[in-house]
Design a protein around this motif. Structure first.
Motif, PDB file in Angstrom:
ATOM      1  N   ASN A   1       0.754  -1.114   0.020  1.00 38.19           N
ATOM      2  CA  ASN A   1      -0.054   0.010   0.050  1.00 38.19           C
ATOM      3  C   ASN A   1       0.814   1.254  -0.038  1.00 38.19           C
ATOM      4  O   ASN A   1       0.533   2.301   0.457  1.00 38.19           O
ATOM      5  CB  ASN A   1      -1.088   0.002   1.282  1.00 38.19           C
ATOM      6  CG  ASN A   1      -2.008  -0.814   0.872  1.00 38.19           C
ATOM      7  OD1 ASN A   1      -2.348  -1.244  -0.278  1.00 38.19           O
ATOM      8  ND2 ASN A   1      -2.933  -1.342   2.109  1.00 38.19           N
TER       9      ASN A   1
ATOM     10  N   SER B   1      -7.229  -0.997   5.198  1.00 37.84           N
ATOM     11  CA  SER B   1      -6.467  -1.684   4.161  1.00 37.84           C
ATOM     12  C   SER B   1      -7.170  -3.092   4.004  1.00 37.84           C
ATOM     13  O   SER B   1      -7.821  -3.681   4.574  1.00 37.84           O
ATOM     14  CB  SER B   1      -5.017  -1.880   4.808  1.00 37.84           C
ATOM     15  OG  SER B   1      -4.348  -2.800   3.778  1.00 37.84           O
TER      16      SER B   1
ATOM     17  N   TYR C   1       2.166   4.771  -1.494  1.00 41.50           N
ATOM     18  CA  TYR C   1       1.735   5.528  -2.410  1.00 41.50           C
ATOM     19  C   TYR C   1       2.370   6.293  -3.377  1.00 41.50           C
ATOM     20  O   TYR C   1       3.550   6.684  -3.218  1.00 41.50           O
ATOM     21  CB  TYR C   1       0.716   6.588  -1.483  1.00 41.50           C
ATOM     22  CG  TYR C   1       1.657   7.481  -0.665  1.00 41.50           C
ATOM     23  CD1 TYR C   1       2.126   8.665  -0.982  1.00 41.50           C
ATOM     24  CD2 TYR C   1       1.761   7.116   0.659  1.00 41.50           C
ATOM     25  CE1 TYR C   1       2.906   9.579  -0.330  1.00 41.50           C
ATOM     26  CE2 TYR C   1       2.482   8.068   1.511  1.00 41.50           C
ATOM     27  CZ  TYR C   1       3.149   9.206   1.007  1.00 41.50           C
ATOM     28  OH  TYR C   1       3.967  10.143   2.013  1.00 41.50           O
TER      29      TYR C   1
ATOM     30  N   CYS D   1      -0.170   1.033   5.644  1.00 39.78           N
ATOM     31  CA  CYS D   1       0.249   1.569   4.289  1.00 39.78           C
ATOM     32  C   CYS D   1       1.777   1.900   4.681  1.00 39.78           C
ATOM     33  O   CYS D   1       2.136   2.401   5.964  1.00 39.78           O
ATOM     34  CB  CYS D   1      -0.487   3.085   4.302  1.00 39.78           C
ATOM     35  SG  CYS D   1       0.399   4.043   3.152  1.00 39.78           S
TER      36      CYS D   1
ATOM     37  N   GLY E   1       2.385   6.393   5.846  1.00 42.37           N
ATOM     38  CA  GLY E   1       1.378   5.400   6.203  1.00 42.37           C
ATOM     39  C   GLY E   1       0.684   5.769   7.693  1.00 42.37           C
ATOM     40  O   GLY E   1      -0.473   6.062   7.948  1.00 42.37           O
TER      41      GLY E   1
END
Length: 261
Positions: free
Chosen positions: A28, A58, A30, A65, A114
């Protein structure tokens, strides 16, 4: 939003709760597109009157994240990275200033951006486990750029926050609960159900009073006691004639549970 191969973030509404689901394997992490999709979902949830509570969670088993995608960060130009950071800052700001209650549901590693994303939420509920939460930017010669330092000191105090920021060393969920970074910690077998129950309980509450409560708490931290008390007085005055206040008082007199809008 319809899921596609490039759709990392989706919004689902169930029982007055808007679930923003993150799914970008493997961790996850970004990038700009990720953040653009997240911002879109947050804005969509914010203007949807059916949604009273927002949950950020999630779809991956081991990660909430892990922050920015380091490979993309390294290959980007400085201007491209600044643009990505600006979007990450905006997503955190949208969550932190939402009129609705926002819950971060953490079931795995929450590192760097995250954890900053989670701290922008009103509540952090975590799953028990041996995964890590932390802000390791110092180890890259950087500092958090999405509000991490400021939100961390407000959650756990200067001493422990400074230690986490200067060392960059992560902590496990049990420690996070002990120092107040995490509001609640549940075993894996009941985690999702506990988050759902908490979110739906809040979603049944009086939305205008909940928004006013958030304003009292967050704005009050920036004010003197006298100004904070004045703000509280102004906000409670604005609630007396609302339908929720009338329903709450009537339900009390009739000895039943209130049914708020």
């Amino acid at each position: 939003m319809k899921a596609t191969t490039d759709q990392f973030i989706t919004l689902h509404v169930v029982n007055r709760v808007g679930y923003i689901k993150i799914n970008r394997p493997k961790a996850n992490c970004y990038d700009l597109v990720f953040m653009q999709q997240l911002i879109f979902c947050i804005k969509t949830a914010e203007v949807n009157d059916e949604i009273k509570v927002i949950v950020v969670e999630s779809e991956l088993e081991k990660f909430f994240c892990a922050g920015a995608d380091v490979k993309i960060f390294q290959s980007n130009t400085t201007e491209q990275n600044k643009l990505m950071v600006e979007h990450a800052q905006l997503s955190a700001r949208l969550l932190s200033t939402s009129k609705k209650v926002v819950i971060a549901s953490i079931n795995g590693h929450a590192l760097g951006g995250g954890l900053e994303l989670a701290m922008a939420c009103d509540f952090i509920i975590a799953q028990e486990g041996s995964y890590l939460l932390g802000l390791p930017e110092i180890k890259l010669g950087l500092i958090p750029g999405n509000g991490g330092s400021q939100r961390l000191i407000r959650r756990i105090g200067r001493g422990k926050a400074l230690e986490m920021l200067i060392t960059g060393d992560p902590i496990q969920p049990k420690v996070a609960k002990e120092i107040g970074l995490v509001n609640a910690l549940y075993p894996k077998v009941t985690f999702r159900a506990e988050v759902k129950a908490f979110a739906e309980k809040i979603a049944q509450g009086p939305s205008k009073a909940i928004t006013a409560t958030k304003k009292c708490v967050y704005k009050g931290l920036e004010l003197s006691l006298d100004l904070g008390l004045k703000l509280e007085s102004q906000l409670v005055d604005s609630l007396y004639e609302t339908e929720d206040a009338k329903e709450g008082n009537l339900a009390f007199v009739e000895k039943r549970e209130p049914k708020f809008n």
